[in-house]
Design a protein around this motif. Structure first.
Motif, PDB file in Angstrom:
ATOM      1  N   GLN A  52      13.848  -2.263   2.952  1.00  0.00           N
ATOM      2  CA  GLN A  52      12.825  -3.095   3.564  1.00  0.00           C
ATOM      3  C   GLN A  52      12.520  -4.284   2.677  1.00  0.00           C
ATOM      4  N   ALA A  53      12.477  -5.469   3.286  1.00  0.00           N
ATOM      5  CA  ALA A  53      12.130  -6.660   2.522  1.00  0.00           C
ATOM      6  C   ALA A  53      10.698  -6.561   2.032  1.00  0.00           C
ATOM      7  N   ALA A  54      10.516  -6.843   0.764  1.00  0.00           N
ATOM      8  CA  ALA A  54       9.190  -6.834   0.153  1.00  0.00           C
ATOM      9  C   ALA A  54       9.064  -8.106  -0.687  1.00  0.00           C
ATOM     10  N   PRO A  55       8.564  -9.176  -0.070  1.00  0.00           N
ATOM     11  CA  PRO A  55       8.419 -10.421  -0.825  1.00  0.00           C
ATOM     12  C   PRO A  55       7.605 -10.186  -2.101  1.00  0.00           C
ATOM     13  N   GLY A  56       8.092 -10.716  -3.189  1.00  0.00           N
ATOM     14  CA  GLY A  56       7.415 -10.539  -4.462  1.00  0.00           C
ATOM     15  C   GLY A  56       7.628  -9.169  -5.077  1.00  0.00           C
ATOM     16  N   HIS A  57       8.658  -8.451  -4.601  1.00  0.00           N
ATOM     17  CA  HIS A  57       8.933  -7.109  -5.124  1.00  0.00           C
ATOM     18  C   HIS A  57       9.068  -7.151  -6.641  1.00  0.00           C
ATOM     19  N   THR A  58       8.402  -6.234  -7.298  1.00  0.00           N
ATOM     20  CA  THR A  58       8.514  -6.083  -8.744  1.00  0.00           C
ATOM     21  C   THR A  58       9.202  -4.767  -9.026  1.00  0.00           C
ATOM     22  N   ALA A  59      10.282  -4.818  -9.745  1.00  0.00           N
ATOM     23  CA  ALA A  59      11.036  -3.602 -10.062  1.00  0.00           C
ATOM     24  C   ALA A  59      10.220  -2.690 -10.969  1.00  0.00           C
ATOM     25  N   PRO A  60      10.359  -1.390 -10.778  1.00  0.00           N
ATOM     26  CA  PRO A  60       9.692  -0.466 -11.689  1.00  0.00           C
ATOM     27  C   PRO A  60      10.301  -0.585 -13.083  1.00  0.00           C
ATOM     28  N   GLU A  61       9.506  -0.257 -14.087  1.00  0.00           N
ATOM     29  CA  GLU A  61      10.011  -0.263 -15.454  1.00  0.00           C
ATOM     30  C   GLU A  61      10.278   1.166 -15.876  1.00  0.00           C
ATOM     31  N   TRP A  62      11.423   1.369 -16.479  1.00  0.00           N
ATOM     32  CA  TRP A  62      11.800   2.721 -16.891  1.00  0.00           C
ATOM     33  C   TRP A  62      12.419   2.663 -18.268  1.00  0.00           C
ATOM     34  N   PRO A  63      12.096   3.509 -19.153  1.00  0.00           N
ATOM     35  CA  PRO A  63      10.875   4.328 -19.140  1.00  0.00           C
ATOM     36  C   PRO A  63       9.711   3.474 -19.587  1.00  0.00           C
ATOM     37  N   SER A  64       8.555   3.754 -19.070  1.00  0.00           N
ATOM     38  CA  SER A  64       7.381   3.004 -19.453  1.00  0.00           C
ATOM     39  C   SER A  64       6.156   3.895 -19.365  1.00  0.00           C
ATOM     40  N   PRO A  65       5.441   4.047 -20.462  1.00  0.00           N
ATOM     41  CA  PRO A  65       4.222   4.855 -20.406  1.00  0.00           C
ATOM     42  C   PRO A  65       3.107   4.153 -19.646  1.00  0.00           C
ATOM     43  N   ASP A  66       3.269   2.843 -19.401  1.00  0.00           N
ATOM     44  CA  ASP A  66       2.225   2.067 -18.736  1.00  0.00           C
ATOM     45  C   ASP A  66       2.407   1.939 -17.227  1.00  0.00           C
ATOM     46  N   SER A  67       3.583   2.285 -16.716  1.00  0.00           N
ATOM     47  CA  SER A  67       3.793   2.173 -15.273  1.00  0.00           C
ATOM     48  C   SER A  67       4.744   3.269 -14.807  1.00  0.00           C
ATOM     49  N   SER A  68       4.662   3.570 -13.553  1.00  0.00           N
ATOM     50  CA  SER A  68       5.464   4.626 -12.951  1.00  0.00           C
ATOM     51  C   SER A  68       6.847   4.110 -12.585  1.00  0.00           C
ATOM     52  N   GLN A  69       7.817   5.006 -12.582  1.00  0.00           N
ATOM     53  CA  GLN A  69       9.139   4.620 -12.082  1.00  0.00           C
ATOM     54  C   GLN A  69       9.149   4.619 -10.557  1.00  0.00           C
ATOM     55  N   GLN A  70       8.072   5.026  -9.924  1.00  0.00           N
ATOM     56  CA  GLN A  70       7.870   5.075  -8.483  1.00  0.00           C
ATOM     57  C   GLN A  70       8.636   6.234  -7.858  1.00  0.00           C
ATOM     58  N   PHE A  71       9.908   6.277  -7.988  1.00  0.00           N
ATOM     59  CA  PHE A  71      10.757   7.369  -7.536  1.00  0.00           C
ATOM     60  C   PHE A  71      12.141   7.088  -8.088  1.00  0.00           C
ATOM     61  N   HIS A  72      13.058   8.032  -7.954  1.00  0.00           N
ATOM     62  CA  HIS A  72      14.449   7.743  -8.280  1.00  0.00           C
ATOM     63  C   HIS A  72      15.345   8.604  -7.404  1.00  0.00           C
ATOM     64  N   LEU A  73      16.590   8.188  -7.285  1.00  0.00           N
ATOM     65  CA  LEU A  73      17.589   8.921  -6.516  1.00  0.00           C
ATOM     66  C   LEU A  73      18.512   9.652  -7.480  1.00  0.00           C
ATOM     67  N   ASP A  74      18.826  10.908  -7.187  1.00  0.00           N
ATOM     68  CA  ASP A  74      19.850  11.648  -7.918  1.00  0.00           C
ATOM     69  C   ASP A  74      21.107  11.643  -7.066  1.00  0.00           C
ATOM     70  N   LEU A  75      22.173  11.049  -7.583  1.00  0.00           N
ATOM     71  CA  LEU A  75      23.443  10.940  -6.868  1.00  0.00           C
ATOM     72  C   LEU A  75      24.462  11.831  -7.567  1.00  0.00           C
ATOM     73  N   THR A  76      24.977  12.816  -6.856  1.00  0.00           N
ATOM     74  CA  THR A  76      25.914  13.782  -7.426  1.00  0.00           C
ATOM     75  C   THR A  76      27.321  13.209  -7.412  1.00  0.00           C
TER      76      THR A  76
END
Length: 120
Positions: A52-76
């Motif tokens: 989904q288009a999200a104007p102004g999207h800011t990527a999560p920071e990983w690893p970061s104690p100050d912000s969440s990674q939001q979610f992640h995908l595990d690809l086997t």
């Protein structure tokens, strides 16, 4: 009794078509556009993905104690080294892929979402 079933995982990003093409190269499938701001990946095995288009999207920071990674995908994958070289060629960025003794490696997709390649 479950209340619902998981339908689709939706990733916010600046360029839905480009991010869908990135995941199509990894998972297989076809990129189907439902307009400029919504793209779906179809025709592969697994949970449906949409972008989904999200104007102004800011990527999560990983690893970061100050912000969440939001979610992640595990690809086997069957071979971590082969899969790693292929996702890097597609534009993935290593986040935590240096420890070769583990059964997984962490990367960011071109929009900055974290994902793991996991040995099966």
């Amino acid at each position: 009794m479950a209340i619902a079933a998981l339908g689709t995982v939706v990733l916010d990003c600046a360029d839905p078509r480009a991010l869908a093409a990135f995941y199509a190269e990894i998972l297989g499938g076809r990129v189907e556009s439902d307009g400029d701001d919504w793209v779906t990946l179809t025709g592969y095995q697994g949970t449906p993905l949409a972008f989904q288009a999200a104007p102004g999207h800011t990527a999560p920071e990983w690893p970061s104690p100050d912000s969440s990674q939001q979610f992640h995908l595990d690809l086997t994958v069957e071979d971590l080294d082969t899969a790693e070289s292929r996702v890097l060629a597609l534009g993935a960025k290593p986040l935590d892929a240096d420890d070769r003794s583990r059964s997984f490696r962490v990367y960011a997709d071109p929009a900055g979402h974290p994902f793991c390649l996991c040995a099966c």
